[in-house]
Every structure is written in C-alpha cells, then in structure tokens.
Design an enzyme around this catalytic site. Structure first.
Site, short mmCIF file in Angstrom:
data_model
loop_
_atom_site.label_atom_id
_atom_site.label_comp_id
_atom_site.label_asym_id
_atom_site.label_seq_id
_atom_site.Cartn_x
_atom_site.Cartn_y
_atom_site.Cartn_z
N CYS A 126 -60.27 -22.86 11.56
CA CYS A 126 -60.71 -24.20 11.24
C CYS A 126 -59.54 -25.12 10.93
O CYS A 126 -58.68 -24.81 10.12
CB CYS A 126 -61.66 -24.15 10.03
N CYS A 162 -56.65 -21.89 4.12
CA CYS A 162 -57.40 -22.70 5.08
C CYS A 162 -56.58 -23.91 5.51
O CYS A 162 -56.14 -24.70 4.67
CB CYS A 162 -58.71 -23.14 4.45
N CYS A 211 -61.34 -31.61 3.77
CA CYS A 211 -61.96 -30.85 2.68
C CYS A 211 -61.10 -31.02 1.43
O CYS A 211 -59.87 -31.07 1.51
CB CYS A 211 -62.06 -29.37 3.05
N CYS A 243 -58.52 -24.47 -0.66
CA CYS A 243 -58.33 -23.03 -0.45
C CYS A 243 -56.99 -22.79 0.25
O CYS A 243 -56.70 -23.40 1.28
CB CYS A 243 -59.48 -22.46 0.37
N GLU A 296 -64.32 -30.61 13.73
CA GLU A 296 -64.32 -29.48 14.65
C GLU A 296 -65.63 -28.71 14.64
O GLU A 296 -66.38 -28.74 13.66
CB GLU A 296 -63.19 -28.51 14.28
N CYS A 313 -71.04 -23.44 15.15
CA CYS A 313 -70.48 -23.68 13.83
C CYS A 313 -70.17 -25.17 13.71
O CYS A 313 -69.45 -25.73 14.54
CB CYS A 313 -69.21 -22.85 13.66
#
Length: 348
Positions: A336, A117, A110, A114, A90, A103
């Site tokens: 995100c 997220c 990932c 976290c 993205e 961005c």
C-alpha cells in the site's frame, strides 16, 4: 452543479419531487448509477432526452477514474484511482480460484503512523466521501465490462485494507457500505473492514453494520513492540483492544481475523507465537500471517520462509487457525502506497 452520487436516496427523492418526477424515476437513476455503472447522465437511456437535458443543466454523475493499472504475473492488479479534485488513492484487485476481491481505500493518506506502512509516510490529506469509496468499485466494474479491460469476472468480495484507517472515517465508510449493499448488490458478509484498533469505534461499527467481517491489525504480542510499530497502541493498548474485541456481538459461526505482519527479528520468534496464542485465548479468532512486503527505503525485512512456517506451526499445534497470506503483486508495487508514490514521483 450537483454530483448526483453524493445524494442519498431520500435526497434524490426530494429533488425529483420538486421537479414533479414520479418516485420510480429515483429507482431508475440509482439503478443506472450503481448497477449499470453509468458514467454520465447521457448514458441513462431510460430517461427521455428532454429529461436528460434538464438534469444536465444543474447536475452530473461524478466518477472515480483509473489513472494507472499494473498487472503482476500472479494475476494481481494494482490500481491508482483518480479523484475529481486531482488527488489519488490505491486499490488492488486480487483473483483466486473462487473469488475476485477488490481492496479499496477509505482515506487519502493515513494519520495512524504505522512504522512498516508506506502510506503512513504520506500523512492524512482527507477522508474519502461515501460516493468516492463506492466509486472505486464502479470504476473497476466498468473496466471489467469494457472490451480489452481487466479479465476475471465479477467482483465478489470487498476489503477495506487500502489506504487509510476506515474507523477514522467512520461516517463515510458506513454510508459507503450502505451504498455497496443497498444499491450495488454486495452482501455485507462479503465485506471486510480492517482496523489498526480504534477501540471506541468498534462497538459502534457493530451497532451500525453488524454483518460485516472484521480484521484487526495486531502485529505484535507485547505493548512495547506494538507501540514501537503502531502509535495507536499508546492510546489503545493490546489489552484494551482485545477486551473490546471480546465484547463484540459476533455469532459463534464467525471469527475476527487478526492480521500479523511478520517482521524479521522484530515479532517473528517462537516466543511471539506462544504469546499470540495466549492473547487470543477465549476469542473467536483466526490469524493471517503476512510476511512483510518490502519497499524502497523500508526499515524492515520479511522473515525467511522457514521462520514463517515454524511460526504458523506453533499456532496450529495449539489449535489456533492460522493462514499465511501470500504476498501478491511484488513486481507491481502492491504494498500500500507504492504505486501512488511511484506515480507522483514520475509526474512532471
């Protein structure tokens, strides 16, 4: 087939030398790929047709494609980029009065975990190559130039705040930044890299590319809370992270940006604000306060506006520069991971 965009300038030079081509052809190819945004070898009209045909016999110009584009009433544009292996990442194009910021992502998924997220729920699939990082910018530049494409002028700023932890893809990101600065004309001072706090790579980052801006995702003022939100804190706690930041060779005119995602009832109290002031004492720092951008099945909520304003005022009263980052693009899944998730869920 060789993807010419995966080659460094030296590697292109070696290839062209073996072909008996003069050095200036290397510069021409780089100019067409990275400044004129050529999508194929046929686009390089500066090369003769026989040369283009020869190159097409064993090579091509790889590209990142825009699979989906959604535009918010506030002008934010969420982008889903398709990679050549069928994976996607993205990006977000954010216009304001003076800048047009893109961005970009550095990884597919990932591994940082976290808790707030959505990308973290996907896990890590793979790192992006340098050409795939640069390819996100090229794809948007093509769209900006295309008739009926995205409006808003030229990209002025790049932020590595999309999917992935940039410092966990250190070599790919550094090489990608060199492509952006050396081939695409983007100043290092207009590039910001955001990290969750991978301490060993911070010093290395400033040895390799000292001019880039640094944003550190802090998000809590105690190790207990930060470890609950960000597992990286179990390895590199707040003290270790801030000591590493304090050792960075940053000029007196520049500051580290500390991102602080405000979560209702978790890290948004006046006591948190006062602890944040104490933590940042002695650092060249500014704070971006980011009310949580919620998504389906999220376990957190954003604080109310008054709580956010009071938190900011406590910082300002103690001479800490603090901005409230407006949550843009709520209508278009701008948090995100949201657009990718929605796209894949809707795909057959």
């Amino acid at each position: 087939m060789i993807d010419l965009k995966t080659l460094s300038r030296g590697e292109i030079g070696d290839l062209f030398q073996k072909m008996g081509l003069p050095e200036f052809r290397v510069s021409q190819l780089i100019h067409w790929m990275y400044e004129k945004n050529a999508a194929s070898i046929d686009d390089i009209t500066e090369f003769s047709k026989p040369l283009r045909e020869t190159l097409k016999g064993f090579s091509y110009i790889g590209s990142v494609k825009i699979l989906k584009k959604t535009t918010s009433p506030d002008g934010t544009i969420k982008l889903l980029f398709g990679l050549e292996d069928g994976l996607s990442v993205e990006g977000v194009l954010i216009p304001d009065e003076y800048r047009l910021t893109l961005c970009v992502s550095s990884q597919v998924g990932c591994a940082m975990g976290c808790r707030f997220c959505l990308t973290a729920t996907m896990g890590l699939v793979r790192n992006l190559r340098a050409d795939e990082i640069a390819g996100q910018i090229t794809a948007v530049r093509r769209e900006l130039q295309a008739q009926g494409g995205i409006s808003g002028g030229e990209i002025t700023n790049i932020v590595f705040m999309g999917m992935g932890e940039p410092l966990r893809n250190f070599d790919g990101v550094v090489r990608g930044i060199h492509i952006l600065t050396e081939f695409m004309g983007i100043s290092k001072r207009r590039i910001t890299l955001s990290t969750a706090g991978v301490v060993p790579e911070l010093q290395r980052l400033y040895r390799e590319i000292p001019e880039v801006n640094l944003a550190v995702s802090l998000n809590a003022t105690t190790d207990e809370t930060r470890s609950a939100l960000m597992p990286v804190n179990n390895k590199y706690n707040i003290g270790a992270l801030l000591r590493a930041c304090g050792r960075l060779p940053i000029s007196s005119r520049r500051r580290i940006t500390f991102g602080y995602v405000l979560l209702k009832g978790i890290n948004d109290t006046p006591a948190d604000a006062r602890r944040l002031i104490a933590l940042l004492k002695g650092l060249s720092a500014k704070v971006n306060l980011i009310p949580f951008n919620t998504y389906d099945a999220a376990k957190f909520e954003p604080p109310d506006e008054q709580t956010v304003l009071e938190f900011q005022q406590i910082l300002i009263d103690r001479h800490v520069t603090a901005f409230i980052r407006k949550s843009m693009g709520r209508e278009i899944y701008a948090a995100c991971g949201q657009l990718k998730t929605c796209h894949e869920t809707a795909s057959p």
